[in-house]
Motif scaffolding. Sequence first.
Motif, PDB file in Angstrom:
ATOM      1  N   SER A 149     -30.688  47.436   9.018  1.00 13.06           N
ATOM      2  CA  SER A 149     -29.986  47.316  10.296  1.00 13.06           C
ATOM      3  C   SER A 149     -28.625  46.636  10.128  1.00 13.06           C
ATOM      4  O   SER A 149     -27.716  46.883  10.907  1.00 13.06           O
ATOM      5  CB  SER A 149     -30.833  46.559  11.308  1.00 13.06           C
ATOM      6  OG  SER A 149     -31.099  45.262  10.840  1.00 13.06           O
ATOM      7  N   PHE A 150     -28.470  45.782   9.096  1.00 13.88           N
ATOM      8  CA  PHE A 150     -27.188  45.119   8.860  1.00 13.88           C
ATOM      9  C   PHE A 150     -26.297  45.868   7.879  1.00 13.88           C
ATOM     10  O   PHE A 150     -25.136  45.516   7.705  1.00 13.88           O
ATOM     11  CB  PHE A 150     -27.413  43.691   8.332  1.00 13.88           C
ATOM     12  CG  PHE A 150     -27.844  42.739   9.390  1.00 13.88           C
ATOM     13  CD1 PHE A 150     -27.005  42.419  10.438  1.00 13.88           C
ATOM     14  CD2 PHE A 150     -29.106  42.158   9.346  1.00 13.88           C
ATOM     15  CE1 PHE A 150     -27.402  41.537  11.423  1.00 13.88           C
ATOM     16  CE2 PHE A 150     -29.511  41.276  10.327  1.00 13.88           C
ATOM     17  CZ  PHE A 150     -28.660  40.961  11.368  1.00 13.88           C
ATOM     18  N   LEU A 151     -26.821  46.891   7.239  1.00 14.39           N
ATOM     19  CA  LEU A 151     -26.051  47.626   6.237  1.00 14.39           C
ATOM     20  C   LEU A 151     -24.761  48.230   6.795  1.00 14.39           C
ATOM     21  O   LEU A 151     -23.706  48.090   6.166  1.00 14.39           O
ATOM     22  CB  LEU A 151     -26.931  48.696   5.588  1.00 14.39           C
ATOM     23  CG  LEU A 151     -26.384  49.348   4.338  1.00 14.39           C
ATOM     24  CD1 LEU A 151     -26.155  48.288   3.249  1.00 14.39           C
ATOM     25  CD2 LEU A 151     -27.324  50.409   3.839  1.00 14.39           C
ATOM     26  N   PRO A 152     -24.755  48.877   7.964  1.00 14.79           N
ATOM     27  CA  PRO A 152     -23.476  49.402   8.494  1.00 14.79           C
ATOM     28  C   PRO A 152     -22.450  48.297   8.752  1.00 14.79           C
ATOM     29  O   PRO A 152     -21.259  48.482   8.486  1.00 14.79           O
ATOM     30  CB  PRO A 152     -23.879  50.084   9.801  1.00 14.79           C
ATOM     31  CG  PRO A 152     -25.316  50.380   9.648  1.00 14.79           C
ATOM     32  CD  PRO A 152     -25.880  49.305   8.778  1.00 14.79           C
ATOM     33  N   LEU A 153     -22.897  47.159   9.259  1.00 13.36           N
ATOM     34  CA  LEU A 153     -21.982  46.045   9.516  1.00 13.36           C
ATOM     35  C   LEU A 153     -21.391  45.518   8.208  1.00 13.36           C
ATOM     36  O   LEU A 153     -20.181  45.262   8.118  1.00 13.36           O
ATOM     37  CB  LEU A 153     -22.710  44.934  10.257  1.00 13.36           C
ATOM     38  CG  LEU A 153     -21.874  43.717  10.629  1.00 13.36           C
ATOM     39  CD1 LEU A 153     -20.752  44.117  11.575  1.00 13.36           C
ATOM     40  CD2 LEU A 153     -22.737  42.644  11.247  1.00 13.36           C
ATOM     41  N   ILE A 154     -22.222  45.376   7.207  1.00 16.09           N
ATOM     42  CA  ILE A 154     -21.754  44.920   5.894  1.00 16.09           C
ATOM     43  C   ILE A 154     -20.763  45.919   5.308  1.00 16.09           C
ATOM     44  O   ILE A 154     -19.731  45.532   4.762  1.00 16.09           O
ATOM     45  CB  ILE A 154     -22.951  44.685   4.947  1.00 16.09           C
ATOM     46  CG1 ILE A 154     -23.784  43.513   5.450  1.00 16.09           C
ATOM     47  CG2 ILE A 154     -22.476  44.442   3.524  1.00 16.09           C
ATOM     48  CD1 ILE A 154     -25.106  43.344   4.741  1.00 16.09           C
ATOM     49  N   LEU A 155     -21.055  47.213   5.456  1.00 12.87           N
ATOM     50  CA  LEU A 155     -20.156  48.254   4.951  1.00 12.87           C
ATOM     51  C   LEU A 155     -18.797  48.204   5.653  1.00 12.87           C
ATOM     52  O   LEU A 155     -17.747  48.318   5.011  1.00 12.87           O
ATOM     53  CB  LEU A 155     -20.803  49.622   5.135  1.00 12.87           C
ATOM     54  CG  LEU A 155     -20.044  50.803   4.569  1.00 12.87           C
ATOM     55  CD1 LEU A 155     -19.918  50.684   3.054  1.00 12.87           C
ATOM     56  CD2 LEU A 155     -20.734  52.093   4.941  1.00 12.87           C
ATOM     57  N   ILE A 156     -18.780  47.977   6.960  1.00 16.30           N
ATOM     58  CA  ILE A 156     -17.525  47.880   7.708  1.00 16.30           C
ATOM     59  C   ILE A 156     -16.708  46.681   7.236  1.00 16.30           C
ATOM     60  O   ILE A 156     -15.486  46.771   7.063  1.00 16.30           O
ATOM     61  CB  ILE A 156     -17.803  47.805   9.224  1.00 16.30           C
ATOM     62  CG1 ILE A 156     -18.306  49.146   9.723  1.00 16.30           C
ATOM     63  CG2 ILE A 156     -16.564  47.373   9.998  1.00 16.30           C
ATOM     64  CD1 ILE A 156     -18.808  49.136  11.139  1.00 16.30           C
TER      65      ILE A 156
END
Length: 104
Positions: A19-26
């Motif tokens: 769930s945090f992977l997209p935020l980390i990628l951004i």
Amino acid sequence: MNYLLMAPQQGAEANPLTSFLPLILIIVVFYFFMIRPQVKRQKELKKFRESLSKGDKVVTTGGIYGKVVEIKDNYLLLQVDDNVKLRVDKSAVVKDMSDVPQQK
């Protein structure tokens, strides 16, 4: 069976990392495309301002073209015409104009 495409069972928790992977990628993309180049430009500009010497032709942030006559701790004395000298803060100098061909 393909377990990756299945929805989690009742009572089983989803992995919080997914769930945090997209935020980390951004955040990583912002760092490499916006923050890192800006920091690099600031370091180059600081190095340029520290390497200024007498006789260098420069441009200020206000668009004033001049030749460095004197250098002090926080300011430069620029000669903009034969009898016109301006005191300019070092942070206002943005370019070295000695490489630019002269236009007449």
